[in-house]
Each structure stands twice: as C-alpha cells, then as structure tokens.
Design a protein around this motif. Structure first.
Motif, short mmCIF file in Angstrom:
data_model
loop_
_atom_site.label_atom_id
_atom_site.label_comp_id
_atom_site.label_asym_id
_atom_site.label_seq_id
_atom_site.Cartn_x
_atom_site.Cartn_y
_atom_site.Cartn_z
N SER A 137 -29.50 -69.30 -31.57
CA SER A 137 -30.37 -70.04 -30.08
C SER A 137 -31.42 -69.84 -30.54
O SER A 137 -32.20 -70.51 -29.79
N ASP A 138 -32.03 -68.59 -30.41
CA ASP A 138 -33.55 -68.72 -30.55
C ASP A 138 -34.47 -69.18 -31.63
O ASP A 138 -35.19 -70.05 -31.33
N LEU A 141 -34.83 -72.75 -30.16
CA LEU A 141 -34.79 -73.06 -29.27
C LEU A 141 -36.69 -73.18 -29.63
O LEU A 141 -37.73 -73.65 -29.14
N ALA A 142 -36.99 -72.85 -30.76
CA ALA A 142 -38.61 -72.70 -30.95
C ALA A 142 -38.45 -73.97 -31.78
O ALA A 142 -39.68 -74.88 -31.31
N LEU A 151 -40.11 -74.52 -21.48
CA LEU A 151 -38.84 -73.63 -21.66
C LEU A 151 -37.95 -73.72 -20.55
O LEU A 151 -36.72 -73.66 -22.06
N ALA A 152 -37.71 -74.58 -19.84
CA ALA A 152 -37.12 -74.61 -19.03
C ALA A 152 -35.66 -75.74 -19.56
O ALA A 152 -34.92 -75.88 -20.17
N ASP A 155 -34.23 -74.77 -22.95
CA ASP A 155 -32.66 -74.49 -22.49
C ASP A 155 -31.35 -75.50 -22.55
O ASP A 155 -30.61 -75.41 -22.54
N LEU A 156 -32.05 -76.38 -21.65
CA LEU A 156 -31.08 -77.75 -20.43
C LEU A 156 -30.60 -78.22 -22.49
O LEU A 156 -30.12 -78.31 -22.46
N ARG A 159 -28.62 -76.39 -24.28
CA ARG A 159 -27.21 -75.94 -24.06
C ARG A 159 -26.20 -77.55 -24.35
O ARG A 159 -24.88 -77.32 -24.78
N ALA A 160 -26.47 -78.41 -24.56
CA ALA A 160 -26.56 -79.44 -24.59
C ALA A 160 -25.96 -79.91 -25.79
O ALA A 160 -25.00 -80.74 -25.52
N LEU A 234 -32.20 -86.59 -24.05
CA LEU A 234 -33.11 -85.52 -24.41
C LEU A 234 -34.67 -85.84 -24.44
O LEU A 234 -34.81 -85.49 -23.78
N ASN A 237 -35.97 -87.83 -21.40
CA ASN A 237 -35.63 -87.28 -20.23
C ASN A 237 -36.86 -85.93 -20.82
O ASN A 237 -37.22 -84.93 -19.27
N PHE B 164 -19.03 -83.25 -25.32
CA PHE B 164 -19.68 -83.00 -25.12
C PHE B 164 -18.64 -81.74 -24.23
O PHE B 164 -19.47 -81.23 -23.40
N ARG B 206 -38.90 -65.66 -27.01
CA ARG B 206 -38.82 -66.98 -26.76
C ARG B 206 -37.88 -66.90 -25.73
O ARG B 206 -37.50 -67.46 -24.39
N LEU B 207 -36.76 -66.62 -26.15
CA LEU B 207 -35.82 -66.40 -25.70
C LEU B 207 -35.34 -65.93 -24.45
O LEU B 207 -34.49 -66.97 -23.26
N SER B 210 -37.23 -68.61 -21.46
CA SER B 210 -36.52 -69.56 -21.60
C SER B 210 -35.10 -69.67 -20.52
O SER B 210 -35.14 -70.44 -19.81
N ALA B 213 -37.16 -69.00 -17.37
CA ALA B 213 -37.16 -70.44 -16.95
C ALA B 213 -36.26 -71.38 -16.17
O ALA B 213 -36.60 -72.09 -15.00
N ALA B 229 -28.27 -86.97 -20.81
CA ALA B 229 -28.84 -86.90 -22.11
C ALA B 229 -27.51 -88.14 -22.90
O ALA B 229 -28.30 -89.20 -23.44
#
Lengths: 239, 239
Positions: A137-138, A141-142, A151-152, A155-156, A159-160, A234, A237, B164, B206-207, B210, B213, B229
């Motif tokens: 996950s990390d 995210l990077a 950041l937010a 995260d979204l 998850r998607a 993504l 958006n 999804f 980072r995790l 986020s 956030a 998305a």
DNA sequence: GCAGTGTGCGTACAGTGTGCGCATCGACGG
DNA sequence: CCGTCGATGCGCACACTGTACGCACACTGC
C-alpha cells in the motif's frame, strides 16, 4: 527443537522405533506458514486442516499451536506472506502510471497463483494490517503522489484500484475453484460449461449478444480495460 | 408434507409425545433458503450448519437434503436469492449513468445487509449463473447500451463496475466480520482498533499522513469517488 | 546435578457434512 | 375400504474438523 527420536517405552529396542524426525528443520512459524501456502495452492482451501498440515511437516496437529494461535491466525499469516510476492516499482525509476499498472498486474498474478486468498479476504478481518500488505500500500501511495495526487486523493485512488483488483481477483478465484473441483483441464472445463452458460443467458437476448460480441476478450484484456478506465477516471478527477 | 405428530412407539400416550410440527409450513426449498439467509445475516457464516439450520425449521439436519443437494448448493441458492434485492432501474425511465450508480449503490447495500455474500463468492464456483444475478447483469447491460456503449464495450464496462463493486464489498465484509467477532458496537470497535492501525502504519510516514488526510472520508464517499472514476474512465474510452 | 522453560504430541470433546435405511405420510387405483 | 407407491422426514453412523489439556521430554543456566 524437534525430537529426532522421541521415547516410546512400548517398543523395546531403540532402533526399532519409527523415526519421525526425518532430518527436517525443526518446526517454526515460517515453516508452518510456508507449508500451509503450498498445501492451499495445491489442494485448495478445504484441504487445509491442522492434521493435514501437521502430517506434511511430520508433526502432530496440536504441535502447530505452539507457533500459531489458531487456524484463522495461520491464514492471516499466509495472506500476508503471499502479498510479499507483489512487486511494486519505485517512483524514482518508474513513471507513476506504469508503476501502478505493473503493481496491479503483479497483484492479479499473485491471486492467480494463490486463488484461495481472494476467497478468504472477506472472512478474515483486517488482513490489511500485515506488514507485506502495508509495504505494498505504501509503495502504491508513493506512485500516486508522484503522479500529482494530493494526500487525500492518493488514499482514494489507492482504495479504488485495490477494490477493482480484488473484485477481479474474486472472479478468477471463483473460476479456479470451479475448475479445480471439476478436475478437468482449463480448456475442457471451459468447453463443458460453455453450453450451460449459453442456456442460462438464453432468456436474455441482450446478454447473449454481448457475450458473443466480447467472446474474443481474454481475461487479461478485460482486466486491462477496467484498470485503464479506473486510472483514466482517477486522473480526470485529480486536482 | 411434514408430519404434525410423528409416531414414536416408545412413548405410550399420543398426547405425551413432543410435538415437533408447530404449525409451520412444511419444508420447502424456498423456506430453507430463506431461513438460511436469516441465519447467515444474524449469526454469520460459521453459524450456518445443517443441524443448526434444521433446528430453526423444526426439522432434522438430514431432512434438508431432500430439498437441497448439499451445503454448497444451499449457499449458491442463498447468494442468488439476495441478489434479488438489488434494484436496477429501467433505461426507459432513468438516465443511463444515474441508473448504473443507483444499481451499484443497491448492490453495495445488499452486501452490507448480507456481508457473508462477499466472502463466499470466491469459493462457490460460477454463482453468476443464478437467475437473479443474470437479471441484474442484463439490466445493467441495458443501461450501458442506452449510454452509447457498443455490445462489446458494454460487456467490458459491466465487468469493470462489477469488479469494483465486489472488491468494495469484500472490504465491507472484512470489516463486518471483524466487527461481529469483537462483539462491540461499530463506534467502540473503530475506536479500539484505531491505535492498532496507527501503530501498524507508523513505520510508513507517507501512509500515516495519507490516512490522516483522508480520515474524514466516510466509506460512502470513498465508494462514490471510486465509482465515479470508473464511470468517467469508461466514458472516456467509449467509441 | 538440577530447576525452569519451551516444545511436541496423545487424548478427548464437541461439532461438522452427509450416506444409508427405515418409518410414515398423502394420493391413487382397485 | 384396502393395498400399493412415491415422496418425505429423520435417527444413526462415519470420517473428519478445530482445539483445550496435560504429560513427557530436550535444552538452558546455575
């Protein structure tokens, strides 16, 4: 440590006693989890029983409980372990989107190799806390942050993508279990159920037509198309 | 038909015999599946055993096998049954995209009400052949075609959205099972594991950042963002 | 040599899915 | 009204499950 030759006073001679300890390494958590994964991969979820697993390790069923709290915890460990196989590229060497795509492919490949993962993710609570899942996950995210997501948003996005990958994984798991139970080869099984599917969709001409129109699409094509759509959306958006 | 007062010659008087048949309707496939769903909803997947289910129906465990081939088939029937709760709007009355969104919400709501569905979809092969699942797929297909997608594109779009939704469903299922096992209320459990999550992500700044956030995002917001998305991406790739 | 600790495992218990054969019902034909 | 028949319910049995408990032993530190 494992006893090479456990005492058994019923058998008079030391040499006549059965040796259980076949020069394997002693029982350890890693070894148990590793063998559990092998068992799950080759014989499926139903075949994973503590006695069965013990037999493979030349150990008694209850011995395993010295290293693992219970079966659920064992499965949790196995889930995290196979997540270690997922490769997530570094944002320093890889363009973000290529990296995400590559990681998604790697994830699906993992589920293809270990289809039982997709079917237990829902019944084992909070498996995303494992260190390997965290690492993945990390890493993703990077990549998203490198891609200009906040950041937010990252995260979204994470998850998607994960939802899409797991949903796809459940699909391949369902196929693999039905395949394994049939005992047939991939092609044989596909050929066998093809008429069944056609009969089931027969009342729905639209469904029939669309299945025929998309018959040439391999699972990979379908996965890539969906993944591309998710990423395009993504990006659209992203602020 | 069910016997109201089965003979039992060990007990001398007719009136002294226990009456098992409590004026309930006789055993039927529908009734069995319905009670199984109730049992799954209230007590979870582990609590579904044939003996347990039989008790609720005032019937012996093995009586159920007159109406259902085996436990897996029972679960298959239950899966299809709950899919009947999903509402899919007609393309005649609803704009295509609003219809797809509404159907996706309805699907997630179904999984929220019956979280066991998401956890068995992978182990029960080919559950998408059930009539209710077919009806839903056909309905969504109609929406996509109304939205200008070609036959083959509609198939791909349907699969992407379903992946999804199911992936998201697995997430809520995992949460619900961990919640149910804790025996706590939703808020209590969330509060309890919050520090555990923070500790697990601590090695990954980072995790951590986020998550903080995005802490304000409810599951619904996250689902909607992902769904939007996916749909945006599908539209962008439509020809 | 000896206590303490960690480990393996035999036994046991409650519970599982389900095959088998018997008991009993409602319906139907004479 | 009686006999037969198919459908249905269910007690029993079998092999198997997860795992608690307590004993036996090996290794460690003194």
């Amino acid at each position: 440590m494992r006893y090479r030759e456990p005492m058994n006073s019923d058998i008079p001679s030391v040499w006549a006693r059965p040796k259980k300890g076949r020069d394997q390494p002693a029982l350890s958590r890693e070894q148990i989890v590793g063998e559990a994964i092998k068992l799950l991969d080759t014989e499926g979820l139903d075949a994973l029983s503590m006695r069965n697993l013990g037999k493979r390790l030349d150990a008694g069923a209850t011995s395993l409980y010295r290293h693992v709290a219970n079966k659920d915890e064992l499965i949790e460990l196995a889930i995290d372990e196979v997540h270690g196989e997922i490769e997530v590229p570094s944002p320093d060497t890889t363009e973000w989107r290529a990296g995400v795509v590559s990681c998604a492919h790697s994830s699906l490949a993992m589920i293809n190799n270990h289809p039982w993962v997709a079917s237990v993710l829902g019944q084992i609570g909070l498996s995303y806390l494992g260190p390997n899942v965290m690492r993945m996950s990390d890493g993703m995210l990077a990549l998203f942050e490198k891609g200009g997501f906040s950041l937010a948003e990252s995260d979204l996005a994470l998850r998607a993508v994960q939802a899409f990958v797991i949903g796809s994984g459940v699909g391949v798991a369902a196929w693999q279990t039905s395949l394994a139970r049939s005992g047939l080869s991939d092609e044989q099984w596909a050929e066998r159920i093809q008429p069944i599917v056609m009969a089931a969709v027969a009342p729905y001409p639209r469904l029939t037509a669309s299945i025929e129109a998309a018959a040439a699409n391999t699972p990979e094509v379908m996965f890539d198309h969906g993944l591309n759509a998710v990423l395009d959306g993504l990006v659209a958006n992203r602020h």
